[in-house]
Design a protein around this motif. Structure first.
Motif, PDB file in Angstrom:
ATOM      1  N   THR A 147       0.829  -1.209   0.000  1.00 21.69           N
ATOM      2  CA  THR A 147       0.000   0.000   0.000  1.00 21.69           C
ATOM      3  C   THR A 147       0.857   1.248   0.000  1.00 21.69           C
ATOM      4  O   THR A 147       2.014   1.226   0.392  1.00 21.69           O
ATOM      5  CB  THR A 147      -0.885   0.059   1.258  1.00 21.69           C
ATOM      6  N   ALA A 148       0.250   2.316  -0.430  1.00 23.22           N
ATOM      7  CA  ALA A 148       0.867   3.634  -0.297  1.00 23.22           C
ATOM      8  C   ALA A 148      -0.262   4.652  -0.211  1.00 23.22           C
ATOM      9  O   ALA A 148      -1.248   4.551  -0.936  1.00 23.22           O
ATOM     10  CB  ALA A 148       1.770   3.938  -1.486  1.00 23.22           C
ATOM     11  N   SER A 149      -0.113   5.587   0.713  1.00 24.89           N
ATOM     12  CA  SER A 149      -1.111   6.648   0.821  1.00 24.89           C
ATOM     13  C   SER A 149      -0.403   7.951   1.147  1.00 24.89           C
ATOM     14  O   SER A 149       0.688   7.958   1.703  1.00 24.89           O
ATOM     15  CB  SER A 149      -2.154   6.317   1.889  1.00 24.89           C
ATOM     16  N   GLU A 150      -1.049   9.034   0.785  1.00 30.21           N
ATOM     17  CA  GLU A 150      -0.468  10.355   1.014  1.00 30.21           C
ATOM     18  C   GLU A 150      -1.557  11.276   1.548  1.00 30.21           C
ATOM     19  O   GLU A 150      -2.671  11.285   1.031  1.00 30.21           O
ATOM     20  CB  GLU A 150       0.087  10.891  -0.299  1.00 30.21           C
ATOM     21  N   ALA A 151      -1.217  12.013   2.593  1.00 26.03           N
ATOM     22  CA  ALA A 151      -2.138  13.002   3.157  1.00 26.03           C
ATOM     23  C   ALA A 151      -1.419  14.344   3.162  1.00 26.03           C
ATOM     24  O   ALA A 151      -0.334  14.471   3.714  1.00 26.03           O
ATOM     25  CB  ALA A 151      -2.547  12.610   4.568  1.00 26.03           C
ATOM     26  N   THR A 152      -2.044  15.331   2.544  1.00 28.44           N
ATOM     27  CA  THR A 152      -1.426  16.650   2.426  1.00 28.44           C
ATOM     28  C   THR A 152      -2.190  17.663   3.268  1.00 28.44           C
ATOM     29  O   THR A 152      -3.408  17.777   3.165  1.00 28.44           O
ATOM     30  CB  THR A 152      -1.408  17.103   0.959  1.00 28.44           C
ATOM     31  N   GLU A 180       0.754  22.133   6.553  1.00 32.25           N
ATOM     32  CA  GLU A 180       1.980  21.993   7.347  1.00 32.25           C
ATOM     33  C   GLU A 180       2.930  20.917   6.825  1.00 32.25           C
ATOM     34  O   GLU A 180       4.135  20.998   7.016  1.00 32.25           O
ATOM     35  CB  GLU A 180       1.636  21.654   8.806  1.00 32.25           C
ATOM     36  N   ARG A 181       2.379  19.880   6.174  1.00 28.93           N
ATOM     37  CA  ARG A 181       3.245  18.772   5.756  1.00 28.93           C
ATOM     38  C   ARG A 181       2.542  17.848   4.772  1.00 28.93           C
ATOM     39  O   ARG A 181       1.335  17.888   4.602  1.00 28.93           O
ATOM     40  CB  ARG A 181       3.696  17.954   6.955  1.00 28.93           C
ATOM     41  N   VAL A 182       3.360  16.979   4.178  1.00 33.03           N
ATOM     42  CA  VAL A 182       2.856  15.886   3.357  1.00 33.03           C
ATOM     43  C   VAL A 182       3.274  14.602   4.054  1.00 33.03           C
ATOM     44  O   VAL A 182       4.460  14.328   4.230  1.00 33.03           O
ATOM     45  CB  VAL A 182       3.438  15.927   1.927  1.00 33.03           C
ATOM     46  N   THR A 204       6.401   8.669   6.750  1.00 31.29           N
ATOM     47  CA  THR A 204       7.310   9.817   6.675  1.00 31.29           C
ATOM     48  C   THR A 204       6.479  11.092   6.628  1.00 31.29           C
ATOM     49  O   THR A 204       5.321  11.076   6.229  1.00 31.29           O
ATOM     50  CB  THR A 204       8.203   9.747   5.423  1.00 31.29           C
ATOM     51  N   GLY A 205       7.126  12.187   6.949  1.00 32.40           N
ATOM     52  CA  GLY A 205       6.456  13.482   6.839  1.00 32.40           C
ATOM     53  C   GLY A 205       6.130  13.963   8.157  1.00 32.40           C
ATOM     54  O   GLY A 205       5.532  14.545   8.793  1.00 32.40           O
TER      55      GLY A 205
END
Length: 116
Positions: free
Chosen positions: A46-51, A54-56, A115-116
Protein backbone atom coordinates in the motif's frame (compact mmCIF):
# COMPACT_ATOMS: atom_id res chain seq x y z
CA UNK A 1 6.24 -17.64 -8.65
CA UNK A 2 7.53 -16.19 -5.39
CA UNK A 3 11.27 -15.71 -4.87
CA UNK A 4 12.88 -15.73 -1.46
CA UNK A 5 16.03 -13.80 -2.30
CA UNK A 6 15.90 -10.81 0.04
CA UNK A 7 17.62 -10.19 3.37
CA UNK A 8 16.23 -8.13 6.26
CA UNK A 9 17.51 -7.31 9.73
CA UNK A 10 15.21 -7.75 12.72
CA UNK A 11 15.75 -4.96 15.26
CA UNK A 12 14.51 -5.69 18.79
CA UNK A 13 14.36 -3.09 21.55
CA UNK A 14 16.19 -3.58 24.79
CA UNK A 15 14.51 -2.77 28.09
CA UNK A 16 15.03 0.15 30.44
CA UNK A 17 13.34 1.24 33.63
CA UNK A 18 11.46 4.56 33.58
CA UNK A 19 11.08 6.98 36.51
CA UNK A 20 8.04 5.09 37.72
CA UNK A 21 9.90 1.78 37.89
CA UNK A 22 8.20 0.37 34.79
CA UNK A 23 10.00 -1.63 32.12
CA UNK A 24 9.75 0.14 28.76
CA UNK A 25 11.32 -0.48 25.33
CA UNK A 26 14.78 1.04 24.82
CA UNK A 27 15.45 1.78 21.14
CA UNK A 28 18.84 3.39 21.75
CA UNK A 29 21.67 2.05 19.59
CA UNK A 30 23.44 0.36 22.50
CA UNK A 31 20.28 -1.38 23.76
CA UNK A 32 18.81 -2.94 20.59
CA UNK A 33 19.68 -6.39 19.30
CA UNK A 34 19.88 -7.20 15.60
CA UNK A 35 19.41 -10.48 13.77
CA UNK A 36 19.90 -10.97 10.03
CA UNK A 37 17.11 -12.95 8.37
CA UNK A 38 18.00 -14.45 5.01
CA UNK A 39 15.89 -15.62 2.09
CA UNK A 40 12.58 -13.85 2.60
CA UNK A 41 10.23 -12.22 0.13
CA UNK A 42 9.24 -8.56 0.60
CA UNK A 43 6.59 -7.07 -1.69
CA UNK A 44 4.90 -3.64 -1.75
CA UNK A 45 1.28 -3.53 -0.58
CA UNK A 46 0.00 0.00 0.00
CA UNK A 47 0.87 3.63 -0.30
CA UNK A 48 -1.11 6.65 0.82
CA UNK A 49 -0.47 10.35 1.01
CA UNK A 50 -2.14 13.00 3.16
CA UNK A 51 -1.43 16.65 2.43
CA UNK A 52 -2.00 19.50 4.85
CA UNK A 53 -0.60 23.04 4.74
CA UNK A 54 1.98 21.99 7.35
CA UNK A 55 3.24 18.77 5.76
CA UNK A 56 2.86 15.89 3.36
CA UNK A 57 2.57 12.55 5.15
CA UNK A 58 3.31 9.40 3.20
CA UNK A 59 2.58 5.90 4.50
CA UNK A 60 4.01 2.98 2.54
CA UNK A 61 3.45 -0.70 3.29
CA UNK A 62 5.09 -4.00 2.48
CA UNK A 63 4.32 -7.67 3.10
CA UNK A 64 7.04 -10.09 4.21
CA UNK A 65 6.81 -13.85 3.80
CA UNK A 66 9.26 -16.61 4.68
CA UNK A 67 9.74 -19.65 2.45
CA UNK A 68 8.03 -22.96 3.24
CA UNK A 69 9.47 -24.65 6.31
CA UNK A 70 11.04 -21.48 7.73
CA UNK A 71 10.03 -19.75 10.99
CA UNK A 72 11.58 -16.37 11.78
CA UNK A 73 12.22 -14.74 15.16
CA UNK A 74 10.05 -11.64 14.72
CA UNK A 75 7.30 -10.28 16.97
CA UNK A 76 4.79 -7.44 16.64
CA UNK A 77 7.06 -5.29 18.85
CA UNK A 78 10.09 -5.53 16.52
CA UNK A 79 11.24 -3.34 13.66
CA UNK A 80 12.76 -4.41 10.35
CA UNK A 81 15.66 -2.80 8.48
CA UNK A 82 15.34 -3.32 4.74
CA UNK A 83 16.41 -1.42 1.64
CA UNK A 84 17.89 1.39 3.72
CA UNK A 85 14.65 1.91 5.67
CA UNK A 86 13.52 1.20 9.22
CA UNK A 87 10.03 -0.32 9.10
CA UNK A 88 7.45 -1.03 11.81
CA UNK A 89 5.82 -4.45 12.10
CA UNK A 90 2.05 -3.95 11.77
CA UNK A 91 -0.19 -6.24 13.78
CA UNK A 92 0.69 -9.76 14.83
CA UNK A 93 3.12 -12.03 13.04
CA UNK A 94 1.14 -14.84 11.37
CA UNK A 95 2.63 -18.31 11.66
CA UNK A 96 0.94 -20.74 9.30
CA UNK A 97 1.11 -24.33 10.48
CA UNK A 98 1.37 -27.46 8.36
CA UNK A 99 -1.84 -29.45 8.93
CA UNK A 100 -0.02 -32.76 8.58
CA UNK A 101 2.77 -32.39 11.12
CA UNK A 102 1.95 -29.19 13.05
CA UNK A 103 5.27 -27.46 12.32
CA UNK A 104 5.45 -23.90 11.03
CA UNK A 105 4.93 -23.95 7.28
CA UNK A 106 5.76 -20.26 6.77
CA UNK A 107 5.50 -16.84 8.39
CA UNK A 108 3.86 -13.66 7.07
CA UNK A 109 3.52 -10.12 8.39
CA UNK A 110 3.01 -6.56 7.24
CA UNK A 111 5.42 -3.65 7.51
CA UNK A 112 4.86 0.09 7.28
CA UNK A 113 6.95 3.24 6.98
CA UNK A 114 5.50 6.64 7.72
CA UNK A 115 7.31 9.82 6.68
CA UNK A 116 6.46 13.48 6.84
Amino acid sequence: MMFFDQTVVRVRAGVRIDRGGNQIPDWSADAVSRQTILEVNVQPTTASEATTPERVAVVTGWHLQSPPGVDVDVTAMDRIEWAGMLLEVVGEVARWFDPLDGTVHHVEFDLVRATG
